[in-house]
Design an enzyme around this catalytic site. Structure first.
Site, mmCIF file in Angstrom:
data_model
loop_
_atom_site.group_PDB
_atom_site.id
_atom_site.type_symbol
_atom_site.label_atom_id
_atom_site.label_comp_id
_atom_site.label_asym_id
_atom_site.label_seq_id
_atom_site.Cartn_x
_atom_site.Cartn_y
_atom_site.Cartn_z
ATOM 1 N N GLU A 3 0.361 -1.004 -0.164
ATOM 2 C CA GLU A 3 -0.481 0.007 0.071
ATOM 3 C C GLU A 3 0.893 0.924 0.220
ATOM 4 O OE1 GLU A 3 -2.589 -0.496 3.624
ATOM 5 O OE2 GLU A 3 -3.413 -2.272 2.752
ATOM 6 N N GLU B 9 -5.612 -11.022 -0.834
ATOM 7 C CA GLU B 9 -6.390 -11.139 -0.208
ATOM 8 C C GLU B 9 -8.141 -11.040 -0.016
ATOM 9 O OE1 GLU B 9 -5.245 -7.656 2.747
ATOM 10 O OE2 GLU B 9 -3.191 -7.958 1.642
HETATM 11 C C1 XIL Z 1 -6.235 -6.451 8.904
HETATM 12 C C2 XIL Z 1 -6.055 -8.098 9.429
HETATM 13 O O1 XIL Z 1 -7.099 -9.256 8.422
HETATM 14 C C3 XIL Z 1 -6.521 -7.346 10.122
HETATM 15 O O2 XIL Z 1 -7.548 -8.842 11.061
HETATM 16 C C4 XIL Z 1 -5.424 -7.131 11.481
HETATM 17 O O3 XIL Z 1 -6.541 -6.178 12.404
HETATM 18 C C5 XIL Z 1 -5.511 -5.652 10.276
HETATM 19 O O4 XIL Z 1 -5.699 -6.075 8.763
HETATM 20 N N1 XIL Z 1 -5.002 -4.745 4.011
HETATM 21 C C6 XIL Z 1 -3.582 -5.852 4.395
HETATM 22 C C7 XIL Z 1 -4.304 -6.533 5.058
HETATM 23 O O5 XIL Z 1 -3.201 -5.701 3.486
HETATM 24 O O6 XIL Z 1 -3.362 -6.902 5.787
HETATM 25 C C8 XIL Z 1 -4.928 -5.734 6.518
HETATM 26 O O7 XIL Z 1 -5.254 -7.251 7.279
HETATM 27 C C9 XIL Z 1 -6.447 -5.861 5.191
HETATM 28 C C10 XIL Z 1 -6.336 -4.523 4.573
#
Ligand code: XIL
Length: 398
Positions: free
Chosen positions: A190, A305
């Site tokens: 990001e 994701e």
């Molecule tokens: C999120 C996790 O799923 C949560 O459990 C944590 O509290 C915060 O992070 N983008 C990302 C991930 O790259 O690491 C994030 O994951 C969601 C958004």
């Protein structure tokens, strides 16, 4: 609701008495219809077509793909730890070929103080994965501060020394520790943000204003890849971001950034599309075009994701649904299917880095924040949702 619980119990009992380990995506329709008399006809249809089978009776997802099918998991003292809820391990071993830690390989966990690295919890996950012939994806080496959550340790946030040496040490220690065991990494997460006009329209994109950027300018990105590659020359290194599938200025900026890095010989090997999608946004056309543009770099393309938030559609004007209705289940199934179809259509087999789902059961998803949502592939009792069948259908080209 009662009827659904009854249905699930009956299906589980039937599965137990029949010994469990089938390999079919379709249930015995007698099981479903016998127990579903009090469901609405719409729900009955959905449950007949896409029965909520116990995970053990559903087609193994990983058996359907030539690329990794990944899952985000929790470990250690997290209430959702796969080492606490051990039944999840059986499910993982049946359906997934890659794992990624949702939390425990982020900087605050692995590098809690400047002079302290902590690998115990992450090692337990990596050991578990490798012992079960499951690959590990590392997430994530360089990330900024995310929506009030601690994704950078405090010491790093407040660091006042040589930032380049600091990130070199951070990356080198972590990647070397896992060398040969963690197959791929999200090196930078990001690093790009959109710019909006006064009406809220996206008009451009730029480097995100993070502590890394403030201290090192854009060079931190290429340096991060160089340090990671030096620490494990065999690891596949990804740039990972959200909303790339929106096919707007953020994607264009990111792809320009990546071609500039490649032109300089920086070891970037892949682009990670987080793909936290809404049920109704972005369109399949935009998703597919975005994959096509990214694939033109020649790099690995990975859905890193995947989840599909459903309770609050993008175009709902803020309205939130509190019922996961039959219609919504079907819509979500089609949505999973079209996302995976877009990936398969746009990305040639040799460039498919894989598809990772961001969490196992709805009740454990990070999307459940302001309201309850149902973004994933499995119900809380580890039975499969219609969305699971969406993935199966896309992978088997049905
Ligand atoms: C999120 C996790 O799923 C949560 O459990 C944590 O509290 C915060 O992070 N983008 C990302 C991930 O790259 O690491 C994030 O994951 C969601 C958004």
């Amino acid at each position: 609701m009662k009827a659904q619980i009854l249905l699930l119990v009956l299906i589980s009992l039937t599965a137990c008495s029949s010994g469990g380990a089938g390999n079919s995506a379709t249930a015995s329709s007698t099981t479903v219809s016998a127990s579903s008399s009090s469901l609405s006809s719409e729900e009955q249809t959905i449950e007949t077509l896409y029965p909520p089978l116990p995970y053990i009776d559903a087609t193994s997802l990983k058996s359907l793909a030539d690329f990794p099918i990944g899952l985000e998991v929790q470990v250690a003292d997290d209430i959702r730890s796969i080492f606490t809820v051990t039944e999840q391990q059986d499910l993982i071993e049946r359906h997934f070929s890659e794992l990624v830690a949702g939390q425990h390989m982020k900087a605050p966990f692995l590098h809690p103080e400047e002079d302290i690295f902590y690998f115990e919890d992450a090692d337990a996950l990596v050991d578990y994965a490798l012992a079960n012939n499951i690959a590990m994806h590392g997430h994530t080496l360089i990330w900024y501060f995310h929506e009030g959550q601690t994704v950078m340790p405090d010491w790093m946030l407040n660091y006042d020394g040589d930032w380049d040496a600091m990130i070199e040490n951070h990356i080198t220690e972590i990647v070397s520790h896992f060398e040969g065991r963690v197959r791929s990494w999200d090196v930078v997460n990001e690093a790009v943000q959109t710019v909006r006009d006064t009406n809220g329209n996206i008009v451009a994109a730029e480097y995100r204003d993070t502590p890394f950027y403030q201290n090192l300018g854009e060079d931190y990105i290429e340096n991060a890849f160089i340090y990671a590659h030096a620490a494990d020359p065999n690891a596949t290194l990804y740039y990972n971001d959200w909303a790339l599938s929106h096919n707007d200025s953020k994607l264009d900026f990111t792809l320009q950034m990546i071609s500039d890095l490649l032109a300089k010989g920086v070891p970037v090997h892949g682009i990670g599309f987080q793909m936290h999608a809404w049920i109704d946004h972005p369109s399949k056309e935009d998703i597919q075009e975005a994959f096509t543009k990214a694939a033109a770099t020649g790099l690995q393309i990975k859905i890193t994701e995947l989840d599909v938030r459903t309770a609050q559609p993008y175009y709902s004007g803020g309205a939130v649904t509190t019922q996961f209705s039959a219609a919504l289940k079907l819509q979500q199934k089609d949505r999973y299917k079209e996302i995976v179809q877009a990936y398969l259509e746009a990305v040639t087999p040799s460039q498919r880095g894989g598809i990772t789902v961001w969490g196992l059961i709805d009740g454990e998803s990070w999307v459940n924040n302001a309201h309850t949502d149902w973004p994933l592939l499995f119900y809380n009792d580890l039975t499969v949702k219609p969305s699971f069948y969406g993935l199966v259908e896309a992978l088997t080209e049905q």
